[in-house]
Design a protein around this motif. Sequence first.
Motif, mmCIF file in Angstrom:
data_model
loop_
_atom_site.group_PDB
_atom_site.id
_atom_site.type_symbol
_atom_site.label_atom_id
_atom_site.label_comp_id
_atom_site.label_asym_id
_atom_site.label_seq_id
_atom_site.Cartn_x
_atom_site.Cartn_y
_atom_site.Cartn_z
ATOM 1 N N GLU A 161 -2.223 -3.278 1.190
ATOM 2 C CA GLU A 161 -2.317 -3.428 -0.263
ATOM 3 C C GLU A 161 -2.198 -4.898 -0.660
ATOM 4 O OE1 GLU A 161 0.585 -1.074 -2.339
ATOM 5 O OE2 GLU A 161 -0.120 0.795 -1.441
ATOM 6 N N TYR A 162 -1.261 -5.594 -0.039
ATOM 7 C CA TYR A 162 -1.041 -7.012 -0.354
ATOM 8 C C TYR A 162 -2.294 -7.839 -0.041
ATOM 9 C CZ TYR A 162 0.966 -11.683 -0.324
ATOM 10 O OH TYR A 162 1.222 -13.009 -0.579
ATOM 11 N N ALA A 163 -2.939 -7.542 1.084
ATOM 12 C CA ALA A 163 -4.158 -8.284 1.443
ATOM 13 C C ALA A 163 -5.249 -8.063 0.399
ATOM 14 C CB ALA A 163 -4.636 -7.852 2.825
ATOM 15 N N ASP B 206 -6.727 -10.961 -2.229
ATOM 16 C CA ASP B 206 -8.160 -11.285 -2.362
ATOM 17 C C ASP B 206 -8.598 -11.224 -3.823
ATOM 18 O OD1 ASP B 206 -8.432 -11.703 0.353
ATOM 19 O OD2 ASP B 206 -9.220 -9.681 0.762
ATOM 20 N N ARG B 207 -8.183 -10.190 -4.534
ATOM 21 C CA ARG B 207 -8.545 -10.071 -5.948
ATOM 22 C C ARG B 207 -7.896 -11.173 -6.772
ATOM 23 N NH1 ARG B 207 -7.929 -3.951 -5.421
ATOM 24 N NH2 ARG B 207 -5.781 -4.439 -5.915
ATOM 25 N N ARG C 11 2.581 -10.068 -6.077
ATOM 26 C CA ARG C 11 3.964 -10.552 -6.053
ATOM 27 C C ARG C 11 4.942 -9.387 -5.885
ATOM 28 N NH1 ARG C 11 1.968 -14.676 -9.362
ATOM 29 N NH2 ARG C 11 2.085 -13.486 -11.292
ATOM 30 N N ALA C 12 4.695 -8.292 -6.604
ATOM 31 C CA ALA C 12 5.571 -7.119 -6.497
ATOM 32 C C ALA C 12 5.491 -6.514 -5.094
ATOM 33 C CB ALA C 12 5.200 -6.081 -7.550
ATOM 34 N N GLU D 296 8.481 -6.204 -2.144
ATOM 35 C CA GLU D 296 8.833 -4.957 -1.450
ATOM 36 C C GLU D 296 8.731 -5.132 0.059
ATOM 37 O OE1 GLU D 296 7.748 -0.191 -1.548
ATOM 38 O OE2 GLU D 296 6.853 -1.514 -3.042
ATOM 39 N N ILE D 297 7.739 -5.882 0.511
ATOM 40 C CA ILE D 297 7.611 -6.160 1.946
ATOM 41 C C ILE D 297 8.842 -6.913 2.440
ATOM 42 C CG2 ILE D 297 6.342 -7.555 3.636
ATOM 43 C CD1 ILE D 297 3.766 -6.811 2.114
#
Length: 109
Positions: A70-72, A76-77, A90-91, A95-96
Amino acid sequence: MRAVIVAFVAAVTLLTSGCVAKTLVDVATLPVRAGAKAIDLATTSQSEADEKRGRALRKREERLGKLEREYAKQSDRCKNGSRAACEDARATYAEIQELLPTIPVEPKR
């Protein structure tokens, strides 16, 4: 006639004595077996505890993999100019960072 009756009673007595004795033993040991079963159900063996920890670790690893994907996508977006994607990234990153300390690191070989 009397001899037949005596032989029949003797045979029935010999044949059922084992059943009666077994029933008496079963009734006498029932509380002990029930108590042992209750203790077994109330305690957790080491292998059961290990399995539970392994399942929890796999769930955390799966969640970490999902968050990284999801972060990747969000990154990109964000690079393409989406302000909402930047906030989501950032959120997700936060969490990661919370999840990472709970996952053991593989030793280097």
